[in-house]
Every structure is written in C-alpha cells, then in structure tokens.
Motif scaffolding. Structure first.
Motif, PDB file in Angstrom:
ATOM      1  N   ARG A   2       0.844  -1.190   0.000  1.00  0.00           N
ATOM      2  CA  ARG A   2       0.000   0.000   0.000  1.00  0.00           C
ATOM      3  C   ARG A   2       0.884   1.247   0.000  1.00  0.00           C
ATOM      4  O   ARG A   2       1.961   1.274   0.603  1.00  0.00           O
ATOM      5  CB  ARG A   2      -0.900   0.029   1.225  1.00  0.00           C
ATOM      6  CG  ARG A   2      -1.785  -1.182   1.392  1.00  0.00           C
ATOM      7  CD  ARG A   2      -2.809  -1.316   0.281  1.00  0.00           C
ATOM      8  NE  ARG A   2      -3.866  -0.307   0.384  1.00  0.00           N
ATOM      9  CZ  ARG A   2      -4.867  -0.182  -0.478  1.00  0.00           C
ATOM     10  NH1 ARG A   2      -4.933  -1.011  -1.527  1.00  0.00           N
ATOM     11  NH2 ARG A   2      -5.795   0.735  -0.324  1.00  0.00           N
ATOM     12  N   ALA A   3       0.413   2.268  -0.704  1.00  0.00           N
ATOM     13  CA  ALA A   3       1.136   3.530  -0.781  1.00  0.00           C
ATOM     14  C   ALA A   3       0.146   4.654  -1.013  1.00  0.00           C
ATOM     15  O   ALA A   3      -1.008   4.418  -1.404  1.00  0.00           O
ATOM     16  CB  ALA A   3       2.171   3.497  -1.904  1.00  0.00           C
ATOM     17  N   ILE A   4       0.589   5.867  -0.778  1.00  0.00           N
ATOM     18  CA  ILE A   4      -0.186   7.062  -1.089  1.00  0.00           C
ATOM     19  C   ILE A   4       0.291   7.590  -2.436  1.00  0.00           C
ATOM     20  O   ILE A   4       1.495   7.783  -2.647  1.00  0.00           O
ATOM     21  CB  ILE A   4      -0.008   8.148  -0.008  1.00  0.00           C
ATOM     22  CG1 ILE A   4      -0.493   7.642   1.345  1.00  0.00           C
ATOM     23  CG2 ILE A   4      -0.734   9.426  -0.415  1.00  0.00           C
ATOM     24  CD1 ILE A   4      -1.976   7.358   1.430  1.00  0.00           C
ATOM     25  N   PRO A  42       7.882  20.190   1.352  1.00  0.00           N
ATOM     26  CA  PRO A  42       7.926  19.780  -0.061  1.00  0.00           C
ATOM     27  C   PRO A  42       6.862  18.759  -0.446  1.00  0.00           C
ATOM     28  O   PRO A  42       6.507  18.652  -1.627  1.00  0.00           O
ATOM     29  CB  PRO A  42       9.337  19.201  -0.207  1.00  0.00           C
ATOM     30  CG  PRO A  42      10.143  19.940   0.804  1.00  0.00           C
ATOM     31  CD  PRO A  42       9.220  20.091   1.973  1.00  0.00           C
ATOM     32  N   ASP A  43       6.328  18.022   0.538  1.00  0.00           N
ATOM     33  CA  ASP A  43       5.270  17.056   0.226  1.00  0.00           C
ATOM     34  C   ASP A  43       4.021  17.776  -0.257  1.00  0.00           C
ATOM     35  O   ASP A  43       3.369  17.328  -1.202  1.00  0.00           O
ATOM     36  CB  ASP A  43       4.929  16.205   1.455  1.00  0.00           C
ATOM     37  CG  ASP A  43       6.121  15.454   2.010  1.00  0.00           C
ATOM     38  OD1 ASP A  43       7.183  15.426   1.351  1.00  0.00           O
ATOM     39  OD2 ASP A  43       6.002  14.894   3.110  1.00  0.00           O
ATOM     40  N   VAL A  65       2.423   9.962  -8.776  1.00  0.00           N
ATOM     41  CA  VAL A  65       3.649  10.006  -8.009  1.00  0.00           C
ATOM     42  C   VAL A  65       3.356   9.699  -6.546  1.00  0.00           C
ATOM     43  O   VAL A  65       2.294  10.051  -6.030  1.00  0.00           O
ATOM     44  CB  VAL A  65       4.338  11.383  -8.161  1.00  0.00           C
ATOM     45  CG1 VAL A  65       3.478  12.493  -7.577  1.00  0.00           C
ATOM     46  CG2 VAL A  65       5.720  11.385  -7.524  1.00  0.00           C
ATOM     47  N   ILE A  66       4.286   9.014  -5.896  1.00  0.00           N
ATOM     48  CA  ILE A  66       4.215   8.769  -4.458  1.00  0.00           C
ATOM     49  C   ILE A  66       5.020   9.867  -3.783  1.00  0.00           C
ATOM     50  O   ILE A  66       6.222   9.995  -4.039  1.00  0.00           O
ATOM     51  CB  ILE A  66       4.799   7.390  -4.093  1.00  0.00           C
ATOM     52  CG1 ILE A  66       4.014   6.272  -4.772  1.00  0.00           C
ATOM     53  CG2 ILE A  66       4.799   7.184  -2.579  1.00  0.00           C
ATOM     54  CD1 ILE A  66       4.643   4.895  -4.613  1.00  0.00           C
ATOM     55  N   PRO A  67       4.419  10.696  -2.932  1.00  0.00           N
ATOM     56  CA  PRO A  67       5.184  11.753  -2.282  1.00  0.00           C
ATOM     57  C   PRO A  67       6.052  11.219  -1.150  1.00  0.00           C
ATOM     58  O   PRO A  67       6.006  10.037  -0.812  1.00  0.00           O
ATOM     59  CB  PRO A  67       4.094  12.704  -1.753  1.00  0.00           C
ATOM     60  CG  PRO A  67       2.863  11.894  -1.668  1.00  0.00           C
ATOM     61  CD  PRO A  67       3.001  10.728  -2.599  1.00  0.00           C
ATOM     62  N   TYR A 105       5.976   7.671   1.110  1.00  0.00           N
ATOM     63  CA  TYR A 105       4.623   7.424   1.623  1.00  0.00           C
ATOM     64  C   TYR A 105       4.185   6.025   1.171  1.00  0.00           C
ATOM     65  O   TYR A 105       3.250   5.857   0.397  1.00  0.00           O
ATOM     66  CB  TYR A 105       3.634   8.442   1.078  1.00  0.00           C
ATOM     67  CG  TYR A 105       3.637   9.829   1.691  1.00  0.00           C
ATOM     68  CD1 TYR A 105       4.781  10.409   2.214  1.00  0.00           C
ATOM     69  CD2 TYR A 105       2.467  10.589   1.708  1.00  0.00           C
ATOM     70  CE1 TYR A 105       4.771  11.685   2.744  1.00  0.00           C
ATOM     71  CE2 TYR A 105       2.437  11.876   2.237  1.00  0.00           C
ATOM     72  CZ  TYR A 105       3.592  12.419   2.750  1.00  0.00           C
ATOM     73  OH  TYR A 105       3.565  13.700   3.270  1.00  0.00           O
ATOM     74  N   ALA A 106       4.866   5.015   1.657  1.00  0.00           N
ATOM     75  CA  ALA A 106       4.637   3.656   1.169  1.00  0.00           C
ATOM     76  C   ALA A 106       5.129   2.648   2.194  1.00  0.00           C
ATOM     77  O   ALA A 106       5.878   2.987   3.115  1.00  0.00           O
ATOM     78  CB  ALA A 106       5.382   3.453  -0.161  1.00  0.00           C
ATOM     79  N   GLU A 107       4.714   1.397   2.021  1.00  0.00           N
ATOM     80  CA  GLU A 107       5.150   0.337   2.935  1.00  0.00           C
ATOM     81  C   GLU A 107       6.576  -0.118   2.654  1.00  0.00           C
ATOM     82  O   GLU A 107       7.267  -0.587   3.569  1.00  0.00           O
ATOM     83  CB  GLU A 107       4.184  -0.845   2.836  1.00  0.00           C
ATOM     84  CG  GLU A 107       2.803  -0.526   3.370  1.00  0.00           C
ATOM     85  CD  GLU A 107       1.843  -1.697   3.260  1.00  0.00           C
ATOM     86  OE1 GLU A 107       1.002  -1.851   4.170  1.00  0.00           O
ATOM     87  OE2 GLU A 107       1.942  -2.455   2.272  1.00  0.00           O
TER      88      GLU A 107
END
Length: 338
Positions: A2-4, A42-43, A65-67, A105-107
């Motif tokens: 899982r990720a944002i 920056p996120d 994109v994953i921040p 922002y991810a596992e």
C-alpha cells in the motif's frame, strides 16, 4: 504493498491510498520496510504542483507520483554493491532530495544507501522519521553545508557562521520542524539563542534551551532585538527582510525559504544574506543521529497519523502553528518477499 499516490494536483483530497508494486532495488540501493514517514513542506508543494515556485525552478516529475522523502524503517534487501548496511538494520534517511523521487509514503521504499544512516538506538521509528529533512536543513544552514551546489534562489555560496559562546542567534519560526532543530544545534555549539514563535510555544522552546522568547503575536521582534550575529528565519518568504535590522554590522541572515532582498540595502547595513537548499546526506545524518542517541538533540512530535490517513496529516499541516513534526505511521505485519 500500500502507498499514497496523487494522480492530479490539488488539496489533501488528491492523496489516495492504493495498492502498488513493491519497488525493485538497483545498484547502490537497499529495500526498506517502512515503519514511519516524516511529513514535510515539499510534500504539499508537490501535491499543489509547485505553484509557490517560478515555473523555471520547478523540479521535473510525472504523475502518478508517491510523495515523501523522510523515512525510518528496517532493511529488507541489499544490492550486491552495498556493504554499509545489512538485512535487519534499522535505518532512517532523507531520500533523493532535492528531487521528488523519494516515494516514502509507502510500505516499502527503494533507498540509495548513501542517503541513509543507522537509526539512533535510543529513539523509536516515529521520532527518527521526524528528523531527516528538518534536522539536515538546520545542520546544513548552521553547522556544515556538506556540498557545493548553489542555491536555485541566489548565486552567492552559502557559508555557515561558526557558532560559539560569543555568538547570539535569533531563530524565527522556532517551534516548527527546522526551527526546533536549529535552536538545539545552536545551543549545542554554545550560542545564546533568541526565539520567535506564538505564545503557546514558549514553555516548549524554553525547555529546549531558548535564552529569550518573543511572542510575535504581541511584539515585533525587529523592534526589540538588535546587534545579533545571525538570524535563521525558518519561515522566510517575502517578509523576511524585516529581520535585517536586528543584525549587527558583519552579521548574517539565513532565510530557509528565500524572499526578496536588496543587495544595496544589505551592503549599506553591512550584512550578508545567504541560503541553501537541503540535500540528502547520510554522513551528516549519522552525525545528527549521534546527537539524537545521546539526547543532546531531540525530535518533537506534533501529531501522528496512519499512512492511510495522509489526507488528515496534510490538513493538520495546513492549519499551521505546528510544534515539531507531523509523522505518518505504517502498520507492520508479516514482511513481504520483494
């Protein structure tokens, strides 16, 4: 895993919690199983589409994109050419900055080994994740630049001012992420430190070692303070130049987010204004980590949110008056084979 991810620019509502592939590592990289993620300006600049920067200065990236750039976690796999880390090591780092490919922002995250340091043993992953960007920003502004890359906002090369017991430093925005690290690092070097923040942060900042506190909601610091050696403006921006008149001749001002300054006015006042852009640096982070391990410097946590609640974390950031760092926590279950 899982990720944002964001597929379009906008407010916190564009942050989506999704299933994505576990990244593969390349030369010089390790795979990190993430325990916690630091949330940084920056996120939300990335989320907004970098609208706060002139078009010619906006970094290149593609959607989706994953921040994220900051993490703390455990090494799950190591590229053959990496010998600094081993599977099972607890690490923390600021990844690939000033680019926007950190994807924390991810596992799981593929991380350059050079951007990582061993996590301080005496702090947990949440506090470790709050340290890299804010701590390295304070370090590179105040202690050691550690690179020769020019700032995108000025031609002059940044040079930290040597701090000791004869120096007085004023820190604006002292309760935030960069500010509370800068306060502690200046005190570590022996300087006298005057801090500027809202009144509700006074007890917190005095506990961190502030010698003098100014509540900007009640007073104008530039009318109360004079003859300081250095101003670190952790807020920066268009109003930063008001602090120039707090400096003695020969003094320096370091705006973290660069604003509008007039070189002729600076010369007339006999002061210098320089800044830098923080860059990933595992060696510097290891030095900061030793201070964190010893308790000489500590990370203040404003709030924590689950990774799936990244929207709420960004909403908290937009409210302002943050004391320390916002951190995302990542639930850890049985490791997944990469």
């Amino acid at each position: 895993m899982r990720a944002i991810r964001l597929h379009e620019h906008g407010g916190p509502e564009v942050l989506h919690h999704e299933e994505v592939p576990i990244p593969t590592i390349g030369p010089g990289e390790v795979l990190v199983r993430v325990h916690a993620v630091g949330v940084n300006p920056p996120d939300w600049y990335l989320r907004d589409g970098m609208t706060n920067l002139p078009p010619e200065l906006r970094p290149k990236f593609s959607l989706p994109v994953i921040p994220g750039t900051d993490l703390s976690g455990v090494v799950e796999a190591v590229a053959p050419d990496v010998d600094a880390f081993a599977v099972g090591d607890e690490v923390f780092g600021l990844l690939r900055f000033p680019g926007f490919e950190g994807s924390t922002y991810a596992e799981y995250v593929a991380a350059p080994a050079a951007d990582l340091a061993l996590k301080p043993a005496n702090i947990d992953h949440v506090h470790a994740a709050g340290a890299p960007m804010a701590g390295l920003t304070a370090w590179q502004f105040l202690i050691e630049l550690g690179h020769d890359h020019p700032s995108p906002f000025q031609a002059a090369q940044h040079r930290p001012v040597p701090l000791d017991t004869d120096k007085t430093v004023l820190i604006n925005g002292a309760a935030g992420g960069v500010g509370h690290f800068a306060l502690q690092l200046a005190k570590w070097k022996g300087a006298r430190v005057i801090v500027v923040a809202s009144g509700k942060h006074e007890a917190f900042l005095r506990e961190l070692g502030a010698d003098e506190f100014i509540d900007y909601t009640r007073s104008r610091p530039e009318e109360l303070v004079h003859d300081v050696d250095l101003v670190l403006d952790a807020v920066g921006g268009p109003h930063s130049k008001r602090f120039l008149r707090t400096l003695k001749r020969g003094g320096s001002q370091f705006p973290v987010f660069f604003g509008a300054f007039d070189e002729e006015e600076n010369a007339k006042l006999g002061v210098t204004v320089t800044g830098t852009q923080v860059r990933s640096n595992g060696e510097q982070l290891a030095q900061l980590g030793r201070l964190l391990d010893a308790g000489t410097v500590r990370v203040a946590i404003d709030s924590t949110f689950a990774l799936a609640d990244a929207r709420a974390a960004h909403e908290r950031a937009s409210q302002g008056h943050i004391q320390g760092k916002i951190v995302l926590t990542v639930a850890q279950e049985r490791p997944v084979s990469p």
